[in-house]
Write an enzyme that holds these catalytic residues in place. Structure first.
Site, mmCIF file in Angstrom:
data_model
loop_
_atom_site.group_PDB
_atom_site.id
_atom_site.type_symbol
_atom_site.label_atom_id
_atom_site.label_comp_id
_atom_site.label_asym_id
_atom_site.label_seq_id
_atom_site.Cartn_x
_atom_site.Cartn_y
_atom_site.Cartn_z
ATOM 1 N N ASP A 3 0.858 -1.180 0.000
ATOM 2 C CA ASP A 3 0.000 0.000 0.000
ATOM 3 C C ASP A 3 0.896 1.233 0.000
ATOM 4 O O ASP A 3 2.020 1.194 0.519
ATOM 5 C CB ASP A 3 -0.906 0.001 1.237
ATOM 6 N N GLU A 44 -18.339 -1.635 -19.696
ATOM 7 C CA GLU A 44 -19.317 -2.615 -19.237
ATOM 8 C C GLU A 44 -20.687 -2.278 -19.816
ATOM 9 O O GLU A 44 -21.004 -1.100 -20.006
ATOM 10 C CB GLU A 44 -19.378 -2.638 -17.709
ATOM 11 N N HIS A 55 -19.321 -7.836 -12.718
ATOM 12 C CA HIS A 55 -19.245 -6.789 -11.685
ATOM 13 C C HIS A 55 -20.175 -7.103 -10.513
ATOM 14 O O HIS A 55 -21.030 -6.294 -10.131
ATOM 15 C CB HIS A 55 -19.602 -5.428 -12.287
#
Length: 430
Positions: free
Chosen positions: A189, A277, A308
């Site tokens: 991170d 999408e 999704h």
């Protein structure tokens, strides 16, 4: 006073604004619909996403809109949103909204950053098992009538290393679940984050890729994360490792992933999000016209493609519906903005029923020197019970409760604040 000794909040209503009308798109949960209706709002509920042209044609009718990930609120749409007060993203992400353009119009945007974390984490666990056991291929073969019992290239999760890119709310929950399966967990991170359990933070992305048997991404979409996993990063992955993306469609270079799959460098992948999408279920087709590599990706072995569905559980959608509908309702009825992603977060305690003469001023304005002095000059002829202000970027927001204001005085107050040169939007609630 209630039985608990607390005053009951007064129901505030907008001054000089007709009955508030809400538009909810993309099959937002019925819990949210009912929550809005219980507050007296007019609600129009549509299961599909709307195109930019559809929004441009109709958005001017509504005071608030709720969307998920497919509807795009662009600068062009906002130019036609003449009555719009707030936007709710019933999902984690807000990149489908032009946040800066909304803020400049005094429109706070709310989302639900945590409610579907568990749903996504559990999906990743299921995908790791499915990839490691080649479940999708075996299930397809059985449906085709082919018995193909194999163990070669099939693995347990126990003892393997999971690399998590992005150790936020999803990443941390996933970390705990993975350790319960006996996995070693490492994470990368950009911030230093204390681990849960025995997870280990690594200094570089390349270090994580080189150690991990499974790599999963949980980062937002931004210029810094676009194609975060591309040709160079795939080459750093262990041969035979697996890649999982339930974050955003553009954080991996899918043609590069296809190449790595064909070469056998990675043993499989699971992808739940895509650069483009379909706008609705049923009519939407995932093919080469939408994404040029779609048919090639569909043809490869040990590839899991899902539409999704990371946060698509009953529990997650119910929690998202309640969280975002609460934020929108509180803003529309009380002017409060805690949780807004693009707007100053300002809150005042609720006005109680035993304070009937109080009016709440909600004034968003350009963040410029001298504005608060001008606002307070306008309010100086009235008794200000409480006041709070804050700023974020170029936008500032002040809330003030004033007492003993007649309807005519309220009208004059609204006009004076609206006519200041720094005014963005002024609302009076009474």
């Amino acid at each position: 006073m209630s039985a608990l000794g607390q005053t009951r909040p007064k129901v505030l209503r907008p001054f000089a604004v007709k009955e508030l009308k809400l538009l909810l798109l993309e099959n937002i949960s019925q819990e949210a619909v009912q929550a809005f209706k219980s507050n007296g709002f007019q609600v129009e509920h549509n299961p599909k996403a709307w195109s930019e042209d559809e929004l441009v044609a109709k958005i001017g009718e509504y005071h608030a809109i709720g969307i998920r990930s497919k509807t795009k609120i662009t600068e062009r749409v906002l130019q036609h949103a003449t009555q719009l007060l707030t936007i709710g993203c019933f999902c984690i992400g807000t990149n489908q909204v032009d946040l800066l353009a909304a803020a400049k119009r005094g429109i706070p945007v709310f989302n639900s950053p945590f409610s579907n974390s568990r749903s996504v984490a559990e999906l990743v666990i299921s995908e790791m098992i499915a990839l490691a056991r080649q479940l999708v291929d075996r299930a397809r073969e059985m449906k085709e009538g082919n018995w193909n019992k194999v163990s070669k290239g099939c693995w347990e999760l126990r003892g393997k290393t999971l690399g998590i890119i992005g150790y936020g709310h999803i990443g941390t929950q996933l970390s705990v679940l993975a350790e319960a399966f006996g996995m070693r967990v490492v994470y990368y991170d950009v911030l230093y984050i204390m681990p849960l359990g025995t997870a280990t933070q690594l200094d570089t992305l390349e270090e994580l890729l080189g150690q991990s048997d499974f790599v999963t991404l949980h980062v937002p979409e931004s210029p810094e994360t676009t194609n975060l996993i591309g040709v160079k990063q795939l080459a750093h992955m262990k041969r035979g490792a697996y890649l999982i993306n339930n974050a955003r469609g553009r954080v991996i270079d899918i043609p590069a992933v296809i190449s790595a799959l064909k070469q056998g460098h990675i043993a499989g992948c699971a992808i739940d999000v895509f650069p483009a999408e379909p706008g609705a279920n049923g009519t939407g087709v995932f093919n080469d016209q939408l994404n040029a590599w779609a048919s090639t990706l569909r043809s490869l072995p040990n590839v899991i493609l899902t539409p999704h569905i990371g946060g698509s559980t009953e529990e997650a959608q119910r929690m998202i519906g309640l969280e975002v509908s609460t934020s929108l309702s509180r803003y529309l009825l009380y002017g409060t903005t805690p949780g807004a992603v693009n707007f100053p977060e300002v809150d005042l305690r609720a006005i109680s029923d035993d304070q009937p003469s109080i009016i709440r001023v909600c004034h968003s304005h350009k963040n410029e020197p001298g504005v608060l002095r001008k606002v307070n000059e306008i309010l100086s002829n009235h008794n200000v019970e409480k006041q709070f202000s804050d700023s974020k970027g170029d936008v500032a927001y002040v809330m003030a409760d004033i007492s003993d204001v007649s309807p005519e005085e309220a009208k004059n107050l609204h006009e004076q604040l609206s006519q200041t040169k720094s005014n963005i939007l002024t609302r009076l609630l009474m």
